[in-house]
Design a protein around this motif. Structure first.
Motif, short mmCIF file in Angstrom:
data_model
loop_
_atom_site.label_atom_id
_atom_site.label_comp_id
_atom_site.label_asym_id
_atom_site.label_seq_id
_atom_site.Cartn_x
_atom_site.Cartn_y
_atom_site.Cartn_z
N CYS A 113 0.76 -0.86 -0.10
CA CYS A 113 -0.03 -0.04 -0.32
C CYS A 113 0.72 0.88 -0.01
CB CYS A 113 -0.89 0.18 1.41
SG CYS A 113 -2.59 -1.11 0.93
N MET A 134 -9.09 -6.39 -0.23
CA MET A 134 -9.64 -5.29 -0.59
C MET A 134 -8.82 -4.11 -0.36
SD MET A 134 -12.51 -6.29 -2.06
CE MET A 134 -13.29 -4.53 -2.26
N LYS A 135 -7.96 -4.42 0.42
CA LYS A 135 -7.42 -2.34 0.95
C LYS A 135 -6.37 -2.57 -0.40
CE LYS A 135 -6.53 -3.14 6.24
NZ LYS A 135 -4.99 -3.10 6.87
N ALA A 140 -8.57 -0.90 -2.91
CA ALA A 140 -8.75 0.27 -2.48
C ALA A 140 -7.69 1.63 -3.22
CB ALA A 140 -9.08 0.82 -1.63
N GLY A 190 -7.25 1.93 -6.51
CA GLY A 190 -7.99 2.75 -7.03
C GLY A 190 -7.77 4.44 -6.80
N LYS A 191 -7.07 4.43 -6.42
CA LYS A 191 -6.32 5.44 -5.74
C LYS A 191 -5.72 6.30 -6.48
CE LYS A 191 -8.19 6.41 -1.12
NZ LYS A 191 -7.81 6.47 0.34
N PHE A 199 -18.65 -4.96 2.54
CA PHE A 199 -18.06 -4.04 1.31
C PHE A 199 -18.84 -3.76 -0.16
CE2 PHE A 199 -14.50 -7.06 2.58
CZ PHE A 199 -13.63 -5.78 3.27
N MET A 221 -20.15 0.13 -0.81
CA MET A 221 -20.36 0.25 -1.36
C MET A 221 -20.36 0.72 -2.82
SD MET A 221 -16.16 0.99 -0.10
CE MET A 221 -15.84 -0.92 0.69
N VAL A 266 -17.64 -0.82 -5.75
CA VAL A 266 -17.63 -1.82 -5.77
C VAL A 266 -19.00 -2.65 -6.56
CG1 VAL A 266 -17.30 -4.03 -4.00
CG2 VAL A 266 -15.88 -1.80 -3.59
N MET A 323 -15.79 3.55 -2.79
CA MET A 323 -14.44 3.30 -2.50
C MET A 323 -13.60 4.15 -3.08
SD MET A 323 -12.38 -0.33 -2.79
CE MET A 323 -12.62 -0.50 -4.54
N VAL A 324 -13.91 4.55 -4.63
CA VAL A 324 -13.03 5.51 -5.79
C VAL A 324 -13.44 6.52 -5.68
CG1 VAL A 324 -11.92 5.51 -7.62
CG2 VAL A 324 -11.84 3.40 -6.23
#
Length: 530
Positions: free
Chosen positions: A70, A135-136, A139, A142-143, A186, A189, A192, A243-244
């Motif tokens: 991350c 899922m982390k 995310a 996505g960023k 999740f 969201m 998602v 999420m994004v």
């Protein structure tokens, strides 16, 4: 014995220390990897720990991977775009910076593959930890997308990673209900949920086509469990949890539009329901159909093929399928002329003995509640129920008789079934055709409800009393059948036993006072037959 006890304690303490040390070592390795690229090879130690058979070691490794990758994603230190093979990356003319990014990107991919494998681990704790880490990563991707695209024209979302997670959740060999329930968090969201629905549809089509539409009970149960956890908001203003974020283009994003959610939701369900399902799954789907599925579909009438197929299964499933069709007819203007014919054919002697009897008559009462139904149709239902009542148990008769009376109250023209004039010398033959499947052709209006007159001689007093009601003009108020829908034979017997008994029962008009005092004259007077 004392030394042995101390030895056990020391072993336990040693094990705890080793776990703590391993955790400290992994965290330390993450720190030194992030501090200097010279320590990049230490990532292999973390990945090795990720393959451990011990749950605690795996948990520590997952946390280390989460922190490491991350951070690398945030710092943009993973290679962007189409990733070359490892040999090509090393031998190519790329700069040292690019080679490092390629190396760490390959390690990231290896980590993702191991986590995906852990979704099928024997221990639920490992599965859950791996799922949360993936899922982390989703995310973070996505960023900080790993695709080398112009994001002013495209929408960034880790679709491939999410598709891989969905594919693992929808196992063909393992029941993942527990893990899917954890994944529900999740699905709250919006983005998602949108891409999960697309992934489910793609996965179901691929798996079922590969197996030529054959039944896959475990897989189909996993699919149903995941889909039944998906709920669509009722208004577009409720689409707020993403999420994004897509910056300026957010409003044009399909995942931010309610109509697009409904469209994908509809395609997902239709894509699943077009294949043959295990018989027990029809009931699960039909129970939630009118509350959780139809309201979120763009064109609910497209469910007619599934409902027609479900009716052919028989039993309680046929009844539930008719309930779905009834909702489509009344709320979505579906034209389905065979509806009442199908309901009529469900009236068989077995309907009085099945466990869904109460539900059947509750829904049948709802289906026949309209006062605009043709008289011949209502007469057909009343006559068929009356004929079936001749062999029905008392508990069913206490439902059927008020049910017939209510039909006559709603349709006064059906009173001809009660007051059928006869002429002297007329042959008493019932023209009603019990074996006719079409209520139009059964000639019910030419008959009468003589069966109810017969039930006035029934052995059970409650049934006799209910059948006697037809001898007097029926009141305008309908009987509430909900009170007797759930009554059982045991309850009926208990109710009879609780009725007050007459204590003094007269045996003779004049009490015999000298019967046992002797005297043959008295006995002779009582027992002489001449």
């Amino acid at each position: 014995m004392a030394p042995a006890k101390r030895r056990n304690v020391s072993l336990s303490e040693t094990a705890e220390k080793s776990v703590k040390k391993a955790k400290i070592d992994l965290n330390a390795k993450v720190e030194i990897i992030l501090e200097s690229r010279k320590n990049a090879n230490d990532v292999f130690d973390i990945l090795e720990a990720l393959e451990s058979e011990k749950e605690k070691d795996v948990g520590s490794a997952v946390n280390a991977c989460s922190k490491l990758f991350c951070t690398l994603l945030e710092k943009k230190e993973l290679f962007l775009g189409k990733l070359p093979g490892e040999e090509e990356a090393v031998s190519g003319e790329s700069s040292a910076e690019e080679k490092y990014q390629m190396f760490m990107r390959h390690r990231y991919n290896s980590c993702v593959e191991l986590l995906l494998e852990h979704l099928s681990h024997d221990l639920h704790g490992v599965q859950e930890t791996a799922l949360c880490c993936l899922m982390k990563f989703a995310a973070a991707e996505g960023k900080h997308p790993l695709e080398d695209l112009d994001w002013t024209e495209h929408y960034s979302f880790p679709r491939e990673l999410l598709q891989s997670v969905v594919d693992r959740l929808l196992s063909k060999t393992t029941d993942n209900s527990l893990l899917i329930s954890r994944f529900q968090e999740f699905l709250e969201m919006e983005d998602v949920r949108y891409y999960v629905m697309s992934s489910i549809r793609e996965n179901v089509g691929k798996v079922m086509d590969k197996n030529k539409g054959a039944l896959l009970p475990i897989f189909q149960n996993n699919v149903f469990t995941l889909m039944s956890n998906i709920s669509i908001p009722s208004q577009e203003s409720e689409l707020t949890n993403f999420m994004v974020q897509q910056e300026d283009k957010h409003e044009d994003w399909k995942a931010a539009k309610l109509n697009e959610h409904k469209r994908v939701f509809e395609r997902m369900w239709l894509g699943f329901l077009k294949y043959k399902l295990p018989s027990n799954m029809y009931k699960k789907i039909l129970v939630i159909l009118h509350d959780s599925i139809l309201p979120h579909m763009s064109k609910p009438t497209l469910m007619i093929d599934f409902l027609t197929a479900a009716y052919e299964v028989g039993g309680a499933i046929s009844l539930l399928a008719l309930n779905g069709l009834f909702v489509l007819i009344h709320q979505h203007n579906l034209d389905y002329p065979d509806f009442y014919k199908k309901l009529y054919n469900l009236l068989e002697p077995s309907v009085f003995h099945v466990k869904y009897r109460a539900r059947f008559f509750h829904l049948a009462n709802l289906f026949l509640s309209s006062s605009h139904l043709p008289v011949y149709l209502v007469a057909a239902f009343a006559k068929r129920l009356a004929r079936l009542a001749l062999t029905a148990p008392p508990t069913a008769l206490l439902i059927v008789l008020p049910f017939i009376y209510n039909l006559i109250r709603r349709h006064p023209s059906c009173r001809v079934l009660i007051h059928k004039p006869t002429t002297e010398g007329e042959v008493l033959e019932d023209p009603y055709l019990m074996d006719e499947e079409d209520p139009v052709q059964c000639r019910a209006l030419e008959s009468s409800l003589w069966e109810i007159k017969t039930l006035q001689k029934h052995y059970h007093p409650d049934v006799t009393k209910a059948a006697m009601a037809i001898n007097t003009p029926l009141s305008g108020k309908e009987d509430d059948i909900d009170e007797v829908l759930e009554i059982t034979t045991h309850e009926l017997m208990e109710r009879d036993l609780k009725k007050s008994q007459i204590k003094n029962i007269p045996l003779e008009f004049e009490i015999a006072t000298e019967l046992l005092k002797g005297g043959g004259n008295v006995l002779g007077q009582h027992f002489c037959l001449d």
